[in-house]
Design a protein around this motif. Structure first.
Motif, PDB file in Angstrom:
ATOM      1  N   UNK A 117       0.822  -1.223   0.000  1.00  0.00           N
ATOM      2  CA  UNK A 117       0.000   0.000   0.000  1.00  0.00           C
ATOM      3  C   UNK A 117       0.852   1.268   0.000  1.00  0.00           C
ATOM      4  N   UNK A 118       2.075   1.161   0.561  1.00  0.00           N
ATOM      5  CA  UNK A 118       2.935   2.350   0.573  1.00  0.00           C
ATOM      6  C   UNK A 118       3.412   2.688  -0.844  1.00  0.00           C
ATOM      7  N   UNK A 120       1.626   1.878  -3.539  1.00  0.00           N
ATOM      8  CA  UNK A 120       0.410   2.363  -4.216  1.00  0.00           C
ATOM      9  C   UNK A 120       0.209   3.847  -3.913  1.00  0.00           C
ATOM     10  N   UNK A 121       0.394   4.206  -2.648  1.00  0.00           N
ATOM     11  CA  UNK A 121       0.222   5.607  -2.247  1.00  0.00           C
ATOM     12  C   UNK A 121       1.212   6.499  -3.003  1.00  0.00           C
ATOM     13  N   UNK A 123       2.545   5.843  -5.917  1.00  0.00           N
ATOM     14  CA  UNK A 123       2.132   5.870  -7.323  1.00  0.00           C
ATOM     15  C   UNK A 123       1.065   6.929  -7.575  1.00  0.00           C
ATOM     16  N   UNK A 124       0.009   6.880  -6.766  1.00  0.00           N
ATOM     17  CA  UNK A 124      -1.109   7.805  -7.019  1.00  0.00           C
ATOM     18  C   UNK A 124      -0.732   9.257  -6.692  1.00  0.00           C
ATOM     19  N   UNK A 125       0.373   9.420  -5.968  1.00  0.00           N
ATOM     20  CA  UNK A 125       0.867  10.780  -5.708  1.00  0.00           C
ATOM     21  C   UNK A 125       1.817  11.230  -6.812  1.00  0.00           C
ATOM     22  N   UNK A 126       2.014  10.393  -7.803  1.00  0.00           N
ATOM     23  CA  UNK A 126       2.851  10.770  -8.935  1.00  0.00           C
ATOM     24  C   UNK A 126       4.337  10.680  -8.645  1.00  0.00           C
ATOM     25  N   UNK A 220       1.833   1.728  12.663  1.00  0.00           N
ATOM     26  CA  UNK A 220       0.696   2.288  11.941  1.00  0.00           C
ATOM     27  C   UNK A 220       0.049   1.273  11.012  1.00  0.00           C
TER      28      UNK A 220
ATOM     29  N   UNK B  50      -5.090   1.571 -11.091  1.00  0.00           N
ATOM     30  CA  UNK B  50      -4.328   0.723 -10.173  1.00  0.00           C
ATOM     31  C   UNK B  50      -4.620  -0.754 -10.421  1.00  0.00           C
ATOM     32  N   UNK B  79      -1.110   9.626 -13.081  1.00  0.00           N
ATOM     33  CA  UNK B  79      -0.981  10.108 -11.699  1.00  0.00           C
ATOM     34  C   UNK B  79      -0.067  11.327 -11.672  1.00  0.00           C
ATOM     35  N   UNK B  80      -0.282  12.346 -10.901  1.00  0.00           N
ATOM     36  CA  UNK B  80      -1.372  12.536  -9.942  1.00  0.00           C
ATOM     37  C   UNK B  80      -2.552  13.328 -10.522  1.00  0.00           C
ATOM     38  N   UNK B  82      -4.956  12.007 -11.894  1.00  0.00           N
ATOM     39  CA  UNK B  82      -5.992  11.232 -11.198  1.00  0.00           C
ATOM     40  C   UNK B  82      -5.344  10.754  -9.909  1.00  0.00           C
ATOM     41  N   UNK B  83      -5.940  11.057  -8.796  1.00  0.00           N
ATOM     42  CA  UNK B  83      -5.357  10.540  -7.555  1.00  0.00           C
ATOM     43  C   UNK B  83      -6.452  10.006  -6.640  1.00  0.00           C
ATOM     44  N   UNK B  84      -6.006   9.270  -5.635  1.00  0.00           N
ATOM     45  CA  UNK B  84      -6.953   8.547  -4.787  1.00  0.00           C
ATOM     46  C   UNK B  84      -6.654   8.791  -3.316  1.00  0.00           C
ATOM     47  N   UNK B  86      -7.545   6.620  -0.107  1.00  0.00           N
ATOM     48  CA  UNK B  86      -8.177   5.359   0.280  1.00  0.00           C
ATOM     49  C   UNK B  86      -8.684   5.411   1.714  1.00  0.00           C
ATOM     50  N   UNK B  90      -2.978   4.826   3.835  1.00  0.00           N
ATOM     51  CA  UNK B  90      -1.668   4.556   3.254  1.00  0.00           C
ATOM     52  C   UNK B  90      -0.672   5.693   3.493  1.00  0.00           C
ATOM     53  N   UNK B  91      -0.603   6.167   4.710  1.00  0.00           N
ATOM     54  CA  UNK B  91       0.422   7.166   5.032  1.00  0.00           C
ATOM     55  C   UNK B  91       1.732   6.431   5.291  1.00  0.00           C
TER      56      UNK B  91
END
Lengths: 221, 242
Positions: A117-118, A120-121, A123-126, A220, B50, B79-80, B82-84, B86, B90-91
């Motif tokens: 998931x880290x 993935x996070x 990735x979606x943040x570019x 976490x 994804x 990306x970004x 389109x971003x998500x 969740x 996912x921090x």
């Protein structure tokens, strides 16, 4: 004769013994950390081709006492092959092999269990793959593995004492030789104990501190 | 426009999505509602590039990806743009909340302290906990950090998966008003939500999914006068619970 007197009188012998111990450690730690990390990374990447054999070897080694392995490499193997290898090299190779596979297992498991998931996070943040490795994967994996790797290296330092049993003149053998001359076992082995405590305890303490610090960060997930 | 057409997806023998089509227009808010396990998050992941569907197509601003992809074809995930955000947030656990928010900017060579950062921190009342690590922050604080991280990326399409689930009423209201504002600024938003009032007040379009397919869709009024029996049942259950 006090501990201090013994240390002063035989300082050259102790220094030589320590030097051999540190030389061994340097090679064993470097080989274990560098080759072991690379092997762990490759084993996590190619799970069938490298991962399974690596796990199998690590599993077999974990079941074999280090002393038996050392003696086997020193006597039967060399006799079978008809060669004579310097005991220093035999000891270094034996402990390095164990270190390499121990480190590779720690690294392989850390990579295998890295929470996707880290990534993935990121990735979606570019964030690019390169920066994801640099700023996210590497720091997290280092935090996760560093305490275990430190503990393993402390264990390897202590394991160098076994080299004395195949006539490597490291610190323990030097201590034995001095004792055979002056017969002051309490003072000599106390001094040796203090020396090892002075080196190993801070390393263990650091490993425990790191573990505590990073477990906090990791909770976490 | 971000558009999905005839999307189907299966995991092993379970069909999770069945011929689902929807579109997200820039400047509009689309609320996706439905019971748990009906494929809402899977659909969101497909829209976020994804996951790949078994069949169907996804189009973003004129570029269409038809699935299954041809062997030589590769998805250039936008990306970004389109971003998500969740539900699980996912921090990154080794960074403080502030570092979590600014890393996507600094890693991309952008100014990691833009004026908008202070504006958002103030708006979401985050200044007193922004130096905490994720494990030291409450879920609500983490949710705000995850949302601010996404908002700072200036996305064109924002996909949200139940992001208000752990927030108190006041914080939920702030986030919802922000979403409305973002919608009016031209961002296309798809939000999975159980907040019927929000869906009714803020969404331009409401989609109800059940059993892996879209059962009913339309304006927010479908929440008041549902045509489909399944949606009526779902709404009555939600009203009873709330």
């Amino acid at each position: 004769m006090t501990v201090f007197d013994i240390l002063v009188k035989y300082q050259q012998a102790f220094a030589d013994g320590l030097l051999v111990t540190f030389q061994m450690c340097l090679i064993i730690w470097s080989a274990g950390l560098i080759i072991g990390s690379l092997l762990g990374i490759l084993a996590a990447k190619w799970t069938k081709f490298l991962g399974i054999p690596t796990r199998l070897i690590a599993f077999v080694l974990s079941g074999m006492p280090m002393l038996v392995f050392l003696f086997w490499l020193h006597y039967p193997l060399q006799s079978l092959l008809g060669i004579v290898v310097d005991p220093f090299i035999t000891a270094v190779v034996t402990i390095s092999i164990i270190n390499i596979f121990s480190v590779s297992e720690v690294v392989r498991i850390a990579l295998r269990d890295f929470p996707n998931q880290y990534i993935v996070a990121a990735k979606v943040c570019g964030i690019s793959s390169y920066h994801t490795v640099l700023y996210i994967q590497l720091p997290i994996i280092l935090r996760q593995t560093l305490p275990s790797l430190l503990m393993i290296q402390v264990g390897m330092l202590q394991a160098t004492l076994f080299a004395s049993l195949i006539s490597v003149n490291e610190i323990f053998r030097v201590a034995q030789q001095i004792n055979s001359v002056i017969y002051k076992p309490v003072e000599i082995y106390t001094a040796l104990g203090i020396l090892f405590l002075a080196i190993c305890l801070p390393m263990n303490g650091l490993a425990l501190w790191l573990r505590k610090q990073f477990t906090r960060d990791y909770s976490e997930q | 426009m971000l558009e999905a057409k005839n999307i189907s997806k299966s995991y092993e023998n379970t069909k999770v999505l069945k011929d689902v089509s929807l579109s997200i227009e820039r400047g509009k808010i689309c609320a996706l509602i439905g019971p748990s396990g009906t494929g809402k998050t899977t659909l969101l992941k497909i829209l976020a590039f994804l996951e790949q569907p078994d069949s169907g197509s996804v189009t973003i601003d004129g570029i269409t990806y038809k699935y299954p992809l041809e062997k030589s074809q590769k998805v250039e995930a936008p990306w970004p743009k389109v971003t998500v955000v969740f539900q699980q947030l996912f921090l990154w656990p080794h960074l403080t909340l502030l570092q979590n928010i600014t890393l996507p900017l600094s890693a991309r060579g952008l100014d990691d302290n833009p004026p908008r950062l202070q504006e958002l921190l103030k708006l979401f009342d985050m200044n007193h906990f922004v130096y905490r690590y994720p494990n030291q922050a409450s879920i609500g604080q983490r949710q705000r950090a995850a949302l601010v991280r996404a908002l700072l990326l200036n996305p064109e399409y924002l996909l949200l998966d139940e992001i208000t689930s752990s927030l108190d009423i006041e914080q939920t209201a702030i986030i919802l008003s922000q979403l409305k504002k973002l919608g009016s600024q031209g961002i296309g938003i798809l939000t999975i939500t159980h907040l019927l009032q929000f869906a009714h007040e803020a969404a331009d379009k409401v989609i109800f999914m059940a059993g892996g397919e879209i059962v009913e869709e339309g304006g927010p009024n479908i929440l008041l006068t549902p045509k489909h029996e399944r949606l009526s049942q779902f709404l009555s259950v939600l009203k009873t619970v709330s």
